[in-house]
Design an enzyme around this catalytic site. Structure first.
Site, PDB file in Angstrom:
ATOM      1  N   SER A   1     -38.956  61.996  -6.509  1.00  0.00           N
ATOM      2  CA  SER A   1     -37.499  62.200  -6.515  1.00  0.00           C
ATOM      3  C   SER A   1     -37.005  62.001  -7.936  1.00  0.00           C
ATOM      4  O   SER A   1     -37.266  60.962  -8.548  1.00  0.00           O
ATOM      5  CB  SER A   1     -36.827  61.174  -5.604  1.00  0.00           C
ATOM      6  OG  SER A   1     -35.457  61.071  -5.958  1.00  0.00           O
TER       7      SER A   1
ATOM      8  N   HIS B   1     -38.598  66.329  -4.883  1.00  0.00           N
ATOM      9  CA  HIS B   1     -37.622  65.853  -3.898  1.00  0.00           C
ATOM     10  C   HIS B   1     -36.247  65.749  -4.565  1.00  0.00           C
ATOM     11  O   HIS B   1     -36.091  65.064  -5.582  1.00  0.00           O
ATOM     12  CB  HIS B   1     -38.084  64.479  -3.392  1.00  0.00           C
ATOM     13  CG  HIS B   1     -37.242  63.877  -2.319  1.00  0.00           C
ATOM     14  ND1 HIS B   1     -37.422  64.149  -0.979  1.00  0.00           N
ATOM     15  CD2 HIS B   1     -36.212  62.997  -2.377  1.00  0.00           C
ATOM     16  CE1 HIS B   1     -36.553  63.455  -0.262  1.00  0.00           C
ATOM     17  NE2 HIS B   1     -35.797  62.734  -1.094  1.00  0.00           N
TER      18      HIS B   1
ATOM     19  N   ASP C   1     -32.302  64.739  -4.142  1.00  0.00           N
ATOM     20  CA  ASP C   1     -31.393  63.918  -3.341  1.00  0.00           C
ATOM     21  C   ASP C   1     -29.949  64.312  -3.582  1.00  0.00           C
ATOM     22  O   ASP C   1     -29.392  64.029  -4.647  1.00  0.00           O
ATOM     23  CB  ASP C   1     -31.587  62.440  -3.717  1.00  0.00           C
ATOM     24  CG  ASP C   1     -32.897  61.882  -3.194  1.00  0.00           C
ATOM     25  OD1 ASP C   1     -33.131  61.984  -1.970  1.00  0.00           O
ATOM     26  OD2 ASP C   1     -33.691  61.363  -4.005  1.00  0.00           O
TER      27      ASP C   1
ATOM     28  N   MET D   1     -26.115  63.736  -2.690  1.00  0.00           N
ATOM     29  CA  MET D   1     -25.248  62.686  -2.116  1.00  0.00           C
ATOM     30  C   MET D   1     -23.784  63.047  -2.332  1.00  0.00           C
ATOM     31  O   MET D   1     -23.420  63.507  -3.416  1.00  0.00           O
ATOM     32  CB  MET D   1     -25.526  61.357  -2.813  1.00  0.00           C
ATOM     33  CG  MET D   1     -26.967  60.924  -2.739  1.00  0.00           C
ATOM     34  SD  MET D   1     -27.188  59.365  -3.617  1.00  0.00           S
ATOM     35  CE  MET D   1     -28.941  59.115  -3.349  1.00  0.00           C
TER      36      MET D   1
ATOM     37  N   HIS E   1     -33.073  66.873   0.203  1.00  0.00           N
ATOM     38  CA  HIS E   1     -32.629  65.832   1.137  1.00  0.00           C
ATOM     39  C   HIS E   1     -31.107  65.750   1.063  1.00  0.00           C
ATOM     40  O   HIS E   1     -30.558  65.278   0.073  1.00  0.00           O
ATOM     41  CB  HIS E   1     -33.295  64.511   0.703  1.00  0.00           C
ATOM     42  CG  HIS E   1     -32.881  63.318   1.487  1.00  0.00           C
ATOM     43  ND1 HIS E   1     -33.191  62.027   1.093  1.00  0.00           N
ATOM     44  CD2 HIS E   1     -32.196  63.189   2.657  1.00  0.00           C
ATOM     45  CE1 HIS E   1     -32.708  61.167   1.970  1.00  0.00           C
ATOM     46  NE2 HIS E   1     -32.091  61.841   2.927  1.00  0.00           N
TER      47      HIS E   1
ATOM     48  N   MET F   1     -27.867  64.137   1.886  1.00  0.00           N
ATOM     49  CA  MET F   1     -27.192  62.922   2.360  1.00  0.00           C
ATOM     50  C   MET F   1     -25.698  63.196   2.310  1.00  0.00           C
ATOM     51  O   MET F   1     -24.958  62.630   1.503  1.00  0.00           O
ATOM     52  CB  MET F   1     -27.575  61.734   1.462  1.00  0.00           C
ATOM     53  CG  MET F   1     -28.963  61.206   1.752  1.00  0.00           C
ATOM     54  SD  MET F   1     -29.590  60.168   0.428  1.00  0.00           S
ATOM     55  CE  MET F   1     -30.298  61.430  -0.634  1.00  0.00           C
TER      56      MET F   1
ATOM     57  N   MET G   1     -36.359  57.077   6.672  1.00  0.00           N
ATOM     58  CA  MET G   1     -35.834  56.329   5.526  1.00  0.00           C
ATOM     59  C   MET G   1     -36.398  54.916   5.595  1.00  0.00           C
ATOM     60  O   MET G   1     -36.306  54.241   6.619  1.00  0.00           O
ATOM     61  CB  MET G   1     -34.302  56.249   5.562  1.00  0.00           C
ATOM     62  CG  MET G   1     -33.552  57.539   5.265  1.00  0.00           C
ATOM     63  SD  MET G   1     -33.997  58.390   3.734  1.00  0.00           S
ATOM     64  CE  MET G   1     -33.707  57.169   2.479  1.00  0.00           C
TER      65      MET G   1
ATOM     66  N   ASP H   1     -39.325  57.938   2.841  1.00  0.00           N
ATOM     67  CA  ASP H   1     -38.443  57.998   1.679  1.00  0.00           C
ATOM     68  C   ASP H   1     -37.789  56.647   1.402  1.00  0.00           C
ATOM     69  O   ASP H   1     -36.975  56.176   2.189  1.00  0.00           O
ATOM     70  CB  ASP H   1     -37.366  59.063   1.922  1.00  0.00           C
ATOM     71  CG  ASP H   1     -36.537  59.332   0.681  1.00  0.00           C
ATOM     72  OD1 ASP H   1     -36.822  58.734  -0.375  1.00  0.00           O
ATOM     73  OD2 ASP H   1     -35.589  60.134   0.776  1.00  0.00           O
TER      74      ASP H   1
END
Ligand code: DX5
Ligand code: ZN
Length: 220
Positions: free
Chosen positions: A12, A37, A39, A41, A70, A72, A141, A179
């Site tokens: 990540s 990866h 992320d 958010m 991913h 979020m 997670m 993760d």
């Protein structure tokens, strides 16, 4: 040849230095990592904001590594179309963020990407019972999402084993990804419990030689 299963590694970039993103991608491109990866958010589902879809599209142009995105974020369906050009291999959405999870997964697949569900640490594996058959990946997670560099939650080991059991029972080939807080010590136990992919943020990017650290993960 030994019979051990090799873990797939998904670094990540969250805790990498974003002013050096080009160099980071070059390092990952020539490393042994299996995915990158990413992320995303939104400051609503998680108490942090990272980066968005224009950044992901630019990253996609600079790497041939498959992307593992991913999300979020709340209401991820609004943004699945924005990911199409970047053509990530996997797009994963949170069980806790999707009111109509089945529809969200179908939406991802209809846009030509593989779909996955992410469970927060408190969400039981049994939540997968009626949705796992529509998943290409299940992400557990092992920290509360929002930040890199947190400590691994130990009950994840049990969760991996339970998830593996559930997937085998329903005949699913979904990958199990872990993760958060993964390091060279817990990764081996996770693999033995049934994990297929581990996300590695801090363990890679806070190390002196990130590419060499990825190699160490691959040699576990
Ligand atoms: C947490 C993110 C993770 C995390 C991984 O919200 O989903 O991908 O940044 O980083 P480490 O390995 O540092 O926990
Ligand atoms: Zn993540």
């Amino acid at each position: 040849m030994n019979g051990k299963r090799h873990l797939q590694i998904a670094p990540s970039i969250l805790t990498s230095d974003f002013t050096c993103l080009g160099g980071t991608l070059e390092m990952l491109n020539s490393s042994q990592c299996d995915y990158i990866h990413l992320d995303v958010m939104d400051g609503v589902f998680v108490p942090n904001i990272s980066f968005g879809f224009p950044v992901i599209r630019n990253i996609a142009k600079k790497t041939a590594k498959p992307l593992d995105v991913h999300l979020m974020i709340v209401d991820p369906d609004r943004y699945i179309g924005a990911l199409r050009d970047a053509a990530p291999e996997y797009v994963t959405v949170h069980y806790e963020a999707c009111t109509h999870l089945h529809r969200s997964l179908q939406n991802i697949r209809a846009n030509g990407m593989k779909a996955g569900v992410v469970l927060n640490p408190h969400t039981p594996v049994s939540s997968l019972e009626y949705i796992a058959e529509f998943c290409d990946m299940v992400v557990l997670m092992s920290v509360n999402p929002g930040f890199g560099g947190q400590s691994f939650i130990e009950s994840t080991y049990r969760k991996v084993a339970e998830t593996k059991e559930l997937l085998l029972r329903i005949g699913s080939h979904a990958l199990i990804e872990i993760d958060g807080g993964v390091n060279l010590t817990n990764a081996r136990t996770l693999r033995d419990a049934g994990a297929d992919v581990v996300v590695t943020g801090n363990a890679v990017f806070a190390s002196e030689d990130p590419a060499a650290t990825i190699e160490l993960f691959k040699s576990l």
